[in-house]
Design a protein around this motif. Structure first.
Motif, PDB file in Angstrom:
ATOM      1  N   ARG A  53      -4.757 -10.233   2.643  1.00 32.04           N
ATOM      2  CA  ARG A  53      -4.052 -10.085   3.917  1.00 32.04           C
ATOM      3  C   ARG A  53      -3.718  -8.642   4.229  1.00 32.04           C
ATOM      4  N   LEU A  54      -3.538  -7.825   3.201  1.00 32.52           N
ATOM      5  CA  LEU A  54      -3.156  -6.428   3.392  1.00 32.52           C
ATOM      6  C   LEU A  54      -4.344  -5.498   3.590  1.00 32.52           C
ATOM      7  N   ARG A  55      -5.550  -6.032   3.518  1.00 28.25           N
ATOM      8  CA  ARG A  55      -6.734  -5.178   3.712  1.00 28.25           C
ATOM      9  C   ARG A  55      -6.931  -4.831   5.145  1.00 28.25           C
ATOM     10  N   GLU A  99       1.287  -3.638  -5.624  1.00 26.65           N
ATOM     11  CA  GLU A  99       0.731  -2.884  -6.751  1.00 26.65           C
ATOM     12  C   GLU A  99       1.618  -3.045  -7.984  1.00 26.65           C
ATOM     13  N   ARG A 100       2.917  -3.058  -7.799  1.00 25.77           N
ATOM     14  CA  ARG A 100       3.828  -3.284  -8.931  1.00 25.77           C
ATOM     15  C   ARG A 100       3.634  -4.685  -9.496  1.00 25.77           C
ATOM     16  N   ALA A 101       3.428  -5.651  -8.613  1.00 29.62           N
ATOM     17  CA  ALA A 101       3.161  -7.018  -9.083  1.00 29.62           C
ATOM     18  C   ALA A 101       1.882  -7.044  -9.912  1.00 29.62           C
ATOM     19  N   VAL A 102       0.836  -6.404  -9.411  1.00 23.79           N
ATOM     20  CA  VAL A 102      -0.457  -6.374 -10.112  1.00 23.79           C
ATOM     21  C   VAL A 102      -0.301  -5.723 -11.484  1.00 23.79           C
ATOM     22  N   ALA A 109       6.850  -7.789  -1.754  1.00 17.60           N
ATOM     23  CA  ALA A 109       5.678  -7.413  -0.956  1.00 17.60           C
ATOM     24  C   ALA A 109       5.556  -8.318   0.264  1.00 17.60           C
ATOM     25  N   SER A 110       5.732  -9.592   0.057  1.00 20.46           N
ATOM     26  CA  SER A 110       5.671 -10.550   1.162  1.00 20.46           C
ATOM     27  C   SER A 110       6.764 -10.273   2.191  1.00 20.46           C
ATOM     28  N   ASP A 111       7.959  -9.965   1.708  1.00 20.16           N
ATOM     29  CA  ASP A 111       9.069  -9.639   2.616  1.00 20.16           C
ATOM     30  C   ASP A 111       8.716  -8.448   3.500  1.00 20.16           C
ATOM     31  N   HIS A 112       8.199  -7.404   2.868  1.00 23.04           N
ATOM     32  CA  HIS A 112       7.867  -6.197   3.635  1.00 23.04           C
ATOM     33  C   HIS A 112       6.754  -6.465   4.649  1.00 23.04           C
ATOM     34  N   LEU A 113       5.813  -7.300   4.284  1.00 24.03           N
ATOM     35  CA  LEU A 113       4.752  -7.641   5.225  1.00 24.03           C
ATOM     36  C   LEU A 113       5.329  -8.390   6.422  1.00 24.03           C
ATOM     37  N   LYS A 114       6.222  -9.340   6.169  1.00 23.46           N
ATOM     38  CA  LYS A 114       6.882 -10.079   7.265  1.00 23.46           C
ATOM     39  C   LYS A 114       7.636  -9.140   8.194  1.00 23.46           C
ATOM     40  N   LEU A 115       8.164  -8.062   7.643  1.00 19.29           N
ATOM     41  CA  LEU A 115       8.946  -7.105   8.429  1.00 19.29           C
ATOM     42  C   LEU A 115       8.075  -6.030   9.073  1.00 19.29           C
ATOM     43  N   GLY A 116       6.755  -6.167   8.953  1.00 19.00           N
ATOM     44  CA  GLY A 116       5.855  -5.194   9.566  1.00 19.00           C
ATOM     45  C   GLY A 116       5.836  -3.864   8.839  1.00 19.00           C
ATOM     46  N   PRO A 152       3.644  -2.649   6.108  1.00 15.86           N
ATOM     47  CA  PRO A 152       2.510  -2.848   5.193  1.00 15.86           C
ATOM     48  C   PRO A 152       2.442  -1.842   4.055  1.00 15.86           C
ATOM     49  N   ASP A 153       2.862  -0.598   4.261  1.00 11.41           N
ATOM     50  CA  ASP A 153       2.804   0.381   3.167  1.00 11.41           C
ATOM     51  C   ASP A 153       3.766  -0.005   2.044  1.00 11.41           C
ATOM     52  N   LEU A 154       4.969  -0.445   2.421  1.00 10.81           N
ATOM     53  CA  LEU A 154       5.925  -0.898   1.409  1.00 10.81           C
ATOM     54  C   LEU A 154       5.436  -2.185   0.749  1.00 10.81           C
ATOM     55  N   ALA A 155       4.773  -3.030   1.530  1.00 12.53           N
ATOM     56  CA  ALA A 155       4.208  -4.264   0.970  1.00 12.53           C
ATOM     57  C   ALA A 155       3.148  -3.920  -0.076  1.00 12.53           C
TER      58      ALA A 155
END
Length: 145
Positions: free
Chosen positions: A143-145, A115-118, A98-105, A107-110
């Motif tokens: 951060r994802l909100r 959600e899988r982590a949760v 999730a963090s990786d996807h957020l770094k890559l811009g 957010p939907d994949l993040a």
């Protein structure tokens, strides 16, 4: 013995901030391990992801860690540590993705990985490490909100 030395070299280099040297040692160890040692490949890929300068490379190593965990049976994990639960790997693995996807811009994949982590948090024991994972999940959720 060569594998142990490569691992120790990588750890020492990482602890002293020599990330390129740590990556080289861990990548050599990765090649030595081969496809069958999925437990150690999971752990090693998890570490290698954190040593990457390029977010895409980090994502690829985190994907390798997840793939190794997916192929690790509970019986195989127990050969390393009788109490080891493969399920407990997933919160951290998905959090990192999730963090990786957020770094890559992305957010939907993040959000999908978060959600899988949760959903896998129930696999964690109640300890300091798990509290850190839960806190990191909450922080990324904010951060994802």
């Amino acid at each position: 013995m060569g594998r142990i030395e490569l691992g120790l070299e990588g750890v020492r280099a990482a602890q002293h901030g020599r990330t390129a040297e740590a990556r080289a040692s861990f990548e050599a160890l990765w090649e030595e391990l081969g496809e069958r040692d999925v437990f150690h490949r999971c752990v090693l890929a998890h570490y290698l992801a954190d040593l990457q300068d390029d977010p895409r490379a980090e994502l690829e190593w985190d994907r390798r860690a997840l793939a190794a965990a997916d192929s690790l049976t509970a019986e195989r994990a127990a050969t390393y540590e009788s109490a080891l639960q493969v399920r407990a790997f997933y919160p951290s693995l998905h959090l990192n993705l999730a963090s990786d996807h957020l770094k890559l811009g992305e957010p939907d994949l993040a959000r999908e990985q978060l959600e899988r982590a949760v959903r896998s948090l129930d696999a964690l024991p109640v300890d300091a490490y798990s509290a850190g994972i839960r806190a990191a999940v909450d922080e990324l959720r904010q951060r994802l909100r």
